[in-house]
Design a protein around this motif. Structure first.
Motif, PDB file in Angstrom:
ATOM      1  N   UNK A  15       0.883  -1.142  -0.085  1.00 48.59           N
ATOM      2  CA  UNK A  15      -0.113   0.019   0.050  1.00 48.59           C
ATOM      3  C   UNK A  15       0.802   1.381   0.043  1.00 48.59           C
ATOM      4  N   UNK A  16       1.880   1.269   0.935  1.00 48.62           N
ATOM      5  CA  UNK A  16       2.776   2.382   0.803  1.00 48.62           C
ATOM      6  C   UNK A  16       3.690   2.856  -0.206  1.00 48.62           C
ATOM      7  N   UNK A  17       3.722   1.896  -1.192  1.00 45.62           N
ATOM      8  CA  UNK A  17       4.500   2.138  -2.310  1.00 45.62           C
ATOM      9  C   UNK A  17       3.594   2.599  -3.544  1.00 45.62           C
ATOM     10  N   UNK A  18       2.322   2.705  -3.266  1.00 48.04           N
ATOM     11  CA  UNK A  18       1.438   3.249  -4.612  1.00 48.04           C
ATOM     12  C   UNK A  18       1.798   4.664  -4.710  1.00 48.04           C
ATOM     13  N   UNK A  19       2.056   5.652  -3.895  1.00 49.30           N
ATOM     14  CA  UNK A  19       2.411   6.872  -4.229  1.00 49.30           C
ATOM     15  C   UNK A  19       3.278   7.095  -5.622  1.00 49.30           C
ATOM     16  N   UNK A  20       4.186   6.239  -5.545  1.00 43.34           N
ATOM     17  CA  UNK A  20       5.225   6.254  -6.889  1.00 43.34           C
ATOM     18  C   UNK A  20       4.479   6.171  -8.060  1.00 43.34           C
ATOM     19  N   UNK A  51      -6.825   0.732  -8.742  1.00 50.98           N
ATOM     20  CA  UNK A  51      -6.017   1.842  -8.539  1.00 50.98           C
ATOM     21  C   UNK A  51      -5.363   2.424  -9.945  1.00 50.98           C
ATOM     22  N   UNK A  52      -4.318   3.409 -10.020  1.00 55.08           N
ATOM     23  CA  UNK A  52      -3.669   3.540 -11.106  1.00 55.08           C
ATOM     24  C   UNK A  52      -3.008   2.503 -11.735  1.00 55.08           C
ATOM     25  N   UNK A  53      -2.461   1.312 -11.128  1.00 55.63           N
ATOM     26  CA  UNK A  53      -2.230   0.200 -12.004  1.00 55.63           C
ATOM     27  C   UNK A  53      -2.877  -0.122 -12.772  1.00 55.63           C
ATOM     28  N   UNK A  54      -2.714  -0.492 -14.017  1.00 53.81           N
ATOM     29  CA  UNK A  54      -3.633  -1.075 -15.165  1.00 53.81           C
ATOM     30  C   UNK A  54      -3.616  -2.513 -15.348  1.00 53.81           C
ATOM     31  N   UNK A  55      -2.412  -3.226 -14.856  1.00 46.76           N
ATOM     32  CA  UNK A  55      -2.333  -4.715 -14.770  1.00 46.76           C
ATOM     33  C   UNK A  55      -1.728  -5.077 -13.456  1.00 46.76           C
ATOM     34  N   UNK A 111       2.515  12.787  -2.216  1.00 44.77           N
ATOM     35  CA  UNK A 111       1.782  12.157  -3.321  1.00 44.77           C
ATOM     36  C   UNK A 111       0.993  11.001  -2.523  1.00 44.77           C
ATOM     37  N   UNK A 112      -0.374  10.696  -2.518  1.00 43.55           N
ATOM     38  CA  UNK A 112      -1.133  10.130  -1.511  1.00 43.55           C
ATOM     39  C   UNK A 112      -1.026   8.686  -2.041  1.00 43.55           C
ATOM     40  N   UNK A 113      -1.396   7.771  -0.873  1.00 41.04           N
ATOM     41  CA  UNK A 113      -1.672   6.290  -0.818  1.00 41.04           C
ATOM     42  C   UNK A 113      -2.689   6.007  -2.035  1.00 41.04           C
ATOM     43  N   UNK A 114      -2.865   4.921  -2.716  1.00 49.50           N
ATOM     44  CA  UNK A 114      -3.949   4.353  -3.237  1.00 49.50           C
ATOM     45  C   UNK A 114      -4.303   2.910  -2.827  1.00 49.50           C
ATOM     46  N   UNK A 115      -5.501   2.763  -2.967  1.00 47.54           N
ATOM     47  CA  UNK A 115      -6.102   1.489  -2.190  1.00 47.54           C
ATOM     48  C   UNK A 115      -7.472   1.147  -2.926  1.00 47.54           C
TER      49      UNK A 115
END
Length: 366
Positions: free
Chosen positions: A54-59, A85-89, A182-186
């Motif tokens: 979770x805390x890597x998602x701001x990248x 989230x922003x991750x497509x795959x 930059x915020x976390x995403x979940x």
């Protein structure tokens, strides 16, 4: 439409399946009005633990700010937490996906796990730019000085204790990006959020909801605050007019039932991760020890009182929405799984101090 008309470089392109704009709007590659060319294809290797994922998602947002439209492939042991989230795959780590990725090509590979399997994958995937950790012969190495510095903090307690950077600052440096909060995403199920919102509106009587997350997992039991303290805190907060909600998983079920029975706090039970996140989304202020809940609360942008003893407090980024409370007697067991004292230092975090900080944060939330 001919084969040559297919826009393979479009963010929405899905290889063997029709893309979402085609299914929803009927657009075609030959004259598509929503065509979005990919600037960078990025592979992120972050297997676990779940909180670290979770805390890597701001990248992802930072990479888009630097490069433009990015297509993110993320391989992890916990794919469900970052779907939608922003991750497509988002793909699980297994032998098949390991093999497929070795024959794939990316513009950027980021590996932030020092486990050998993650480092091997980063080493073999083709990409002109790589950040994080890889296998250099039989040894784990870093692609730049920042990654090598992170290896040092992992093997030397003295260096780790001197660190003043948050984990996010460290990984942003490793990836040569600027951390700008930059915020976390979940992955958040809004239908479940609304369900719990309706449920609480019927019983909370307009009160501010304080979520007490009473556990911290089986590995680091030195982090645990005594059950008697949780009971006293719940009583204190209820007397002040808050709606107190007990949070936890199956491991905390019995103690949460006990706390609820002795304090009158509300305990709804334990749920799947998806439901737990939706339940937590309705809380106003979270009180927790260092745990997965800390990362979930941060991703949900909640006010938080965080109790810490065995870790370097600088590691935790609370986005100016929380406060870290540590034992007044300090702690002798840096990253310790057992306590060296007869009386745990966690008993030196008082109920009054936690309640005072809850009140301060609740005032900001109101």
């Amino acid at each position: 439409m001919n084969y040559s008309d297919i826009k393979f470089d479009c963010l929405y392109f899905k290889q063997e399946l029709p893309c979402k704009p085609h299914k929803e709007q009927g657009v075609s590659c030959i004259d598509c009005s929503v065509y979005k060319p990919i600037q960078k294809r990025v592979l992120i290797v972050k297997l676990g633990a779940l909180g670290d994922v979770i805390r890597t998602t701001p990248l992802m947002k930072a990479l888009e700010e630097k490069y433009g439209t990015c297509h993110f492939t993320w391989i992890t042991h916990s794919p469900a937490i970052i779907e939608n989230t922003r991750a497509q795959k988002v793909i699980p780590f297994n032998g098949l996906n390991f093999s497929i990725l070795q024959f794939s090509e990316f513009d950027i590979v980021i590996n932030l796990d020092k486990e050998k399997e993650a480092c091997l994958l980063a080493t073999h995937v083709k990409a002109p730019e790589k950040f994080g950790f890889y296998m250099n012969g039989n040894q784990i190495d870093g692609y730049n000085a920042h990654a090598q510095e992170k290896i040092l903090t992992g093997v030397d307690d003295g260096i780790s204790q001197l660190n003043t950077k948050s984990y996010l600052e460290e990984i942003f440096n490793i990836c040569e990006l600027k951390f700008d909060y930059q915020e976390y995403e979940i992955n958040l199920n809004h239908a479940l959020v609304n369900k719990w919102n309706t449920n609480f509106n019927e019983i909370k009587e307009g009160k501010t909801i304080i979520g007490l997350n009473t556990g911290c997992g089986p590995r680091w039991k030195t982090r645990l605050w005594p059950i008697a303290y949780w009971v006293e805190l719940a009583k204190n907060l209820r007397e002040q007019g808050y709606f107190v909600l007990l949070l936890g998983g199956s491991q905390e079920d019995e103690q949460n039932k006990q706390i609820a029975s002795e304090s009158g706090a509300h305990y709804a039970g334990h749920f799947s991760l998806e439901e737990f996140i939706a339940l937590s989304a309705n809380v106003d202020v979270v009180v927790t020890q260092v745990s997965m809940m800390m990362h979930i609360a941060t991703a949900l942008q909640k006010k938080m009182v965080l109790m810490n003893n065995i870790f370097n407090k600088h590691e935790f980024e609370l986005y100016k929405r929380g406060v870290i409370v540590e034992p007044s007697s300090s702690c002798d067991c840096f990253y310790g799984v057992t306590c060296s004292r007869e009386r745990s230092c966690m008993k030196d975090i008082s109920v009054e101090e936690i309640a005072t900080n809850v009140n301060k944060l609740a005032e900001v939330t109101a």
